[in-house]
Design a protein around this motif. Structure first.
Motif, PDB file in Angstrom:
ATOM      1  N   VAL A 408       0.856  -1.189   0.000  1.00  0.00           N
ATOM      2  CA  VAL A 408       0.000   0.000   0.000  1.00  0.00           C
ATOM      3  C   VAL A 408       0.889   1.235   0.000  1.00  0.00           C
ATOM      4  O   VAL A 408       2.099   1.158   0.253  1.00  0.00           O
ATOM      5  CB  VAL A 408      -0.946   0.016   1.223  1.00  0.00           C
ATOM      6  CG1 VAL A 408      -1.909  -1.150   1.163  1.00  0.00           C
ATOM      7  CG2 VAL A 408      -0.157  -0.035   2.522  1.00  0.00           C
ATOM      8  N   SER A 409       0.302   2.361  -0.285  1.00  0.00           N
ATOM      9  CA  SER A 409       1.058   3.608  -0.374  1.00  0.00           C
ATOM     10  C   SER A 409       1.313   4.197   1.017  1.00  0.00           C
ATOM     11  O   SER A 409       0.664   3.834   1.997  1.00  0.00           O
ATOM     12  CB  SER A 409       0.287   4.620  -1.235  1.00  0.00           C
ATOM     13  OG  SER A 409      -0.979   4.899  -0.658  1.00  0.00           O
ATOM     14  N   LEU A 427       3.197  -5.461  11.057  1.00  0.00           N
ATOM     15  CA  LEU A 427       2.965  -6.581  10.162  1.00  0.00           C
ATOM     16  C   LEU A 427       2.426  -6.013   8.857  1.00  0.00           C
ATOM     17  O   LEU A 427       1.341  -5.420   8.832  1.00  0.00           O
ATOM     18  CB  LEU A 427       1.982  -7.572  10.772  1.00  0.00           C
ATOM     19  CG  LEU A 427       2.547  -8.373  11.955  1.00  0.00           C
ATOM     20  CD1 LEU A 427       2.339  -7.589  13.273  1.00  0.00           C
ATOM     21  CD2 LEU A 427       1.884  -9.740  12.060  1.00  0.00           C
ATOM     22  N   MET A 428       3.191  -6.182   7.776  1.00  0.00           N
ATOM     23  CA  MET A 428       2.935  -5.474   6.535  1.00  0.00           C
ATOM     24  C   MET A 428       3.185  -6.380   5.335  1.00  0.00           C
ATOM     25  O   MET A 428       3.681  -7.504   5.503  1.00  0.00           O
ATOM     26  CB  MET A 428       3.831  -4.234   6.477  1.00  0.00           C
ATOM     27  CG  MET A 428       5.308  -4.533   6.650  1.00  0.00           C
ATOM     28  SD  MET A 428       6.334  -3.056   6.808  1.00  0.00           S
ATOM     29  CE  MET A 428       6.106  -2.330   5.182  1.00  0.00           C
ATOM     30  N   PRO A 429       2.869  -5.953   4.119  1.00  0.00           N
ATOM     31  CA  PRO A 429       3.085  -6.786   2.928  1.00  0.00           C
ATOM     32  C   PRO A 429       4.560  -7.056   2.691  1.00  0.00           C
ATOM     33  O   PRO A 429       5.437  -6.269   3.058  1.00  0.00           O
ATOM     34  CB  PRO A 429       2.472  -5.953   1.796  1.00  0.00           C
ATOM     35  CG  PRO A 429       1.517  -5.035   2.472  1.00  0.00           C
ATOM     36  CD  PRO A 429       2.110  -4.734   3.800  1.00  0.00           C
ATOM     37  N   ALA A 433       8.619  -0.998  -0.971  1.00  0.00           N
ATOM     38  CA  ALA A 433       9.929  -0.413  -0.760  1.00  0.00           C
ATOM     39  C   ALA A 433      10.572  -0.929   0.515  1.00  0.00           C
ATOM     40  O   ALA A 433       9.895  -1.378   1.435  1.00  0.00           O
ATOM     41  CB  ALA A 433       9.817   1.114  -0.723  1.00  0.00           C
ATOM     42  N   ASP A 434      11.898  -0.827   0.547  1.00  0.00           N
ATOM     43  CA  ASP A 434      12.655  -1.203   1.735  1.00  0.00           C
ATOM     44  C   ASP A 434      12.714   0.002   2.663  1.00  0.00           C
ATOM     45  O   ASP A 434      13.235   1.055   2.296  1.00  0.00           O
ATOM     46  CB  ASP A 434      14.058  -1.649   1.333  1.00  0.00           C
ATOM     47  CG  ASP A 434      14.872  -2.112   2.530  1.00  0.00           C
ATOM     48  OD1 ASP A 434      14.270  -2.310   3.609  1.00  0.00           O
ATOM     49  OD2 ASP A 434      16.104  -2.267   2.391  1.00  0.00           O
ATOM     50  N   HIS A 435      12.188  -0.133   3.862  1.00  0.00           N
ATOM     51  CA  HIS A 435      12.111   0.979   4.808  1.00  0.00           C
ATOM     52  C   HIS A 435      13.228   0.951   5.842  1.00  0.00           C
ATOM     53  O   HIS A 435      13.127   1.601   6.880  1.00  0.00           O
ATOM     54  CB  HIS A 435      10.752   0.964   5.514  1.00  0.00           C
ATOM     55  CG  HIS A 435       9.612   1.111   4.561  1.00  0.00           C
ATOM     56  ND1 HIS A 435       9.307   2.299   3.944  1.00  0.00           N
ATOM     57  CD2 HIS A 435       8.709   0.201   4.118  1.00  0.00           C
ATOM     58  CE1 HIS A 435       8.247   2.123   3.152  1.00  0.00           C
ATOM     59  NE2 HIS A 435       7.868   0.865   3.244  1.00  0.00           N
ATOM     60  N   GLY A 436      14.291   0.210   5.566  1.00  0.00           N
ATOM     61  CA  GLY A 436      15.443   0.209   6.449  1.00  0.00           C
ATOM     62  C   GLY A 436      15.105  -0.297   7.836  1.00  0.00           C
ATOM     63  O   GLY A 436      14.573  -1.388   8.022  1.00  0.00           O
ATOM     64  N   ASP A 437      15.406   0.538   8.834  1.00  0.00           N
ATOM     65  CA  ASP A 437      15.137   0.129  10.211  1.00  0.00           C
ATOM     66  C   ASP A 437      13.673   0.278  10.598  1.00  0.00           C
ATOM     67  O   ASP A 437      13.288  -0.077  11.721  1.00  0.00           O
ATOM     68  CB  ASP A 437      16.021   0.922  11.177  1.00  0.00           C
ATOM     69  CG  ASP A 437      15.737   2.418  11.108  1.00  0.00           C
ATOM     70  OD1 ASP A 437      14.976   2.832  10.208  1.00  0.00           O
ATOM     71  OD2 ASP A 437      16.268   3.167  11.943  1.00  0.00           O
ATOM     72  N   ARG A 445       6.939  -9.236   7.483  1.00  0.00           N
ATOM     73  CA  ARG A 445       6.304  -9.142   6.167  1.00  0.00           C
ATOM     74  C   ARG A 445       5.634 -10.463   5.805  1.00  0.00           C
ATOM     75  O   ARG A 445       6.194 -11.540   6.030  1.00  0.00           O
ATOM     76  CB  ARG A 445       7.333  -8.764   5.107  1.00  0.00           C
ATOM     77  CG  ARG A 445       7.976  -7.385   5.340  1.00  0.00           C
ATOM     78  CD  ARG A 445       9.028  -7.099   4.295  1.00  0.00           C
ATOM     79  NE  ARG A 445       9.641  -5.792   4.488  1.00  0.00           N
ATOM     80  CZ  ARG A 445       9.211  -4.670   3.931  1.00  0.00           C
ATOM     81  NH1 ARG A 445       8.143  -4.697   3.142  1.00  0.00           N
ATOM     82  NH2 ARG A 445       9.822  -3.513   4.143  1.00  0.00           N
ATOM     83  N   PHE A 446       4.427 -10.343   5.231  1.00  0.00           N
ATOM     84  CA  PHE A 446       3.658 -11.507   4.790  1.00  0.00           C
ATOM     85  C   PHE A 446       3.337 -11.333   3.311  1.00  0.00           C
ATOM     86  O   PHE A 446       2.930 -10.248   2.869  1.00  0.00           O
ATOM     87  CB  PHE A 446       2.362 -11.653   5.585  1.00  0.00           C
ATOM     88  CG  PHE A 446       2.576 -11.915   7.054  1.00  0.00           C
ATOM     89  CD1 PHE A 446       2.827 -13.198   7.504  1.00  0.00           C
ATOM     90  CD2 PHE A 446       2.533 -10.888   7.974  1.00  0.00           C
ATOM     91  CE1 PHE A 446       3.027 -13.452   8.847  1.00  0.00           C
ATOM     92  CE2 PHE A 446       2.735 -11.127   9.325  1.00  0.00           C
ATOM     93  CZ  PHE A 446       2.984 -12.416   9.762  1.00  0.00           C
TER      94      PHE A 446
END
Length: 466
Positions: A408-409, A427-429, A433-437, A445-446
């Protein structure tokens, strides 16, 4: 040349018909069709001659390239209101604000009028529903009686425009409400579709030619839509909706249309004895008073406009005693819940066909974005299995019909808001994008709904799931 027959329009929805009938096919209202007034015939018959035709004025065309300037703003001083309007009122613009009766529309506008009047601007408040004495009593209760706001109790549009044209030009004019206005140029009763459209057009023409910011208050129908013809919403520059539940003290001002700012922006207020007070941190308000850890509760990290908002999703899945299980939803879409239930049954291996399902968005907030799918699914699985979800975790992600969890955006803003409120994990997709820390959060991630179901089921107490 064939003679043009009469036309009829529905006073409830504005639909046009070429013959009269008892029921409007568009909205289902009975005895609402009235005949439109026919234009005066041309003397001598036939089409007007070229000598009588009005000739158009030739105007210059411009290219897309050129210097542009931001629209000037009149800042009200009420931060949440200025946020929804895009930074303040624009001179010459017209705003339409709707909401349920008693929700606080007049209270909010009185506060805005008083703030601008105390700042040295001329403000006029025209009430078509209340007398000036009633408006004064409201101002006294709110402690705004000393504000130099000019009041009037009038419903005739021509008289209002003539009065506003006298003296110094107002900076802001409030018409409460547009359904009570009537114009002598329109042959129809006040409150009908024709009168609302004609009165709104006359007031909007005055605002555009004079540069006055005009706010129109509109009634709403039973389904929450602004009453009257839809063309009024197209004529104005911004449409704002004032939402709230009677059992809760907070109110939400939502921008549905804005030519001078972002749409779907929200401002959050709390109703107090002195009027509406701003809520600068709505997430803390919606999460206040959370229950003790229990199955069926998940925190959703959502976004309303440009503002991240955290809210608790509550679900209850119980065996049904009826032939057809119940599906009750508050604060979310029924169709979206049906889709999530179908995905959980098909791809998650859960048996929900013999269970009643109740879903509630705590605090009364209305959630519209599909990013809440994973939070709803987690709450449903938690309630069915008896597993208690982590209290320090937030959920967001969209579930596809195939069972995959899609990104999601504005994920970074969701994570920042969760970290600011003390949450520890998200808990996210799996994609995106890679959000680092992750702003200090532990990111889990699922990629598919089966992974989510397995993770929650592992926390469930030892018992059979039916």
């Amino acid at each position: 040349m064939a003679k043009r027959g009469p036309t009829y329009h529905c006073q409830a929805c504005g639909a046009v018909y070429h013959r009269w009938q008892g029921k409007c096919d568009a909205c289902g209202t009975w005895s609402s069709l009235v005949e439109d007034a026919q234009a005066a015939p041309v003397p001598g018959g036939g089409r007007p001659s070229s000598s009588r035709r009005a000739r158009g004025r030739v105007f210059a065309l411009e290219s897309l390239k050129g210097e542009t300037q931001d629209a000037p703003r009149i800042v009200s001083g009420i931060g949440e209101l200025d946020r929804v309007t895009g930074g303040g009122f624009v001179p010459g613009s017209v705003l339409l604000i709707g909401g349920d009766p008693g929700i606080g529309k007049s209270t909010l506008l009185m506060q805005a009028c008083a703030a601008l009047a105390l700042g040295g601007r001329r403000v006029v408040y025209v009430s078509g529903e209340e007398s000036t004495g009633q408006v004064r009593l409201r101002a006294e209760r709110m402690g705004l009686a000393e504000a130099p706001v000019e009041l009037a109790a009038e419903t005739n549009v021509e008289d209002i425009v003539a009065t506003l044209g006298q003296g110094q030009r107002p900076a802001l004019v409030v018409i409460d409400s547009i359904q009570t206005m009537w114009s002598g140029e329109v042959e129809s009763a006040p409150g009908t579709v024709t009168q609302v459209r004609g009165s709104a057009q006359a007031l909007i023409r005055y605002a555009k030619t004079s540069g006055v910011c005009l706010i129109l208050v509109g009634h709403v129908t039973k389904d929450g839509q602004i009453a009257g013809p839809r063309v009024v919403e197209h004529m104005v520059d911004a449409v704002l909706s004032f939402e709230g539940e009677g059992a809760h003290s907070f109110r939400i001002l939502r921008g549905q249309k804005n030519r001078f700012g972002a749409t779907d922006e929200i401002g959050v207020f709390e109703m107090t004895g002195k009027g509406l007070s701003e809520v600068t941190n709505p997430s803390a308000l919606f999460l206040a008073g959370r229950d003790q850890p229990a199955p069926g509760a998940a925190v959703f990290a959502g976004v309303e406009g440009t503002r991240p908002v955290l809210v608790e999703i509550q679900a209850l899945v119980a065996p049904t005693a009826l032939g057809t299980p119940r599906r009750a939803v508050v604060g979310w879409e029924n169709s979206r819940l049906a889709m999530v239930l179908a995905v959980l049954e098909t791809h998650g291996g859960l048996r929900l066909g013999q269970h009643d399902v109740y879903l509630n968005v705590a605090g009364g907030l209305r959630v519209n974005e599909p990013a809440a799918d994973i939070a709803v699914a987690a709450a449903l699985v938690s309630s069915l299995t008896g597993a208690i979800l982590p209290q320090e975790a937030v959920y967001f992600g969209e579930i596809a019909l195939s069972g995959s969890i899609r990104p999601v955006s504005v994920a970074a803003a969701r994570l920042r808001e969760a970290a600011k409120l003390g949450f520890e994990s998200a808990l996210m997709p799996a994609g995106g994008a890679d959000h680092g820390d992750g702003n200090g959060l532990s990111l889990r991630r699922f990629g598919h709904v089966t992974e989510l179901v397995a993770d929650i089921a592992a926390r469930a107490p030892r018992r059979d799931v039916k």
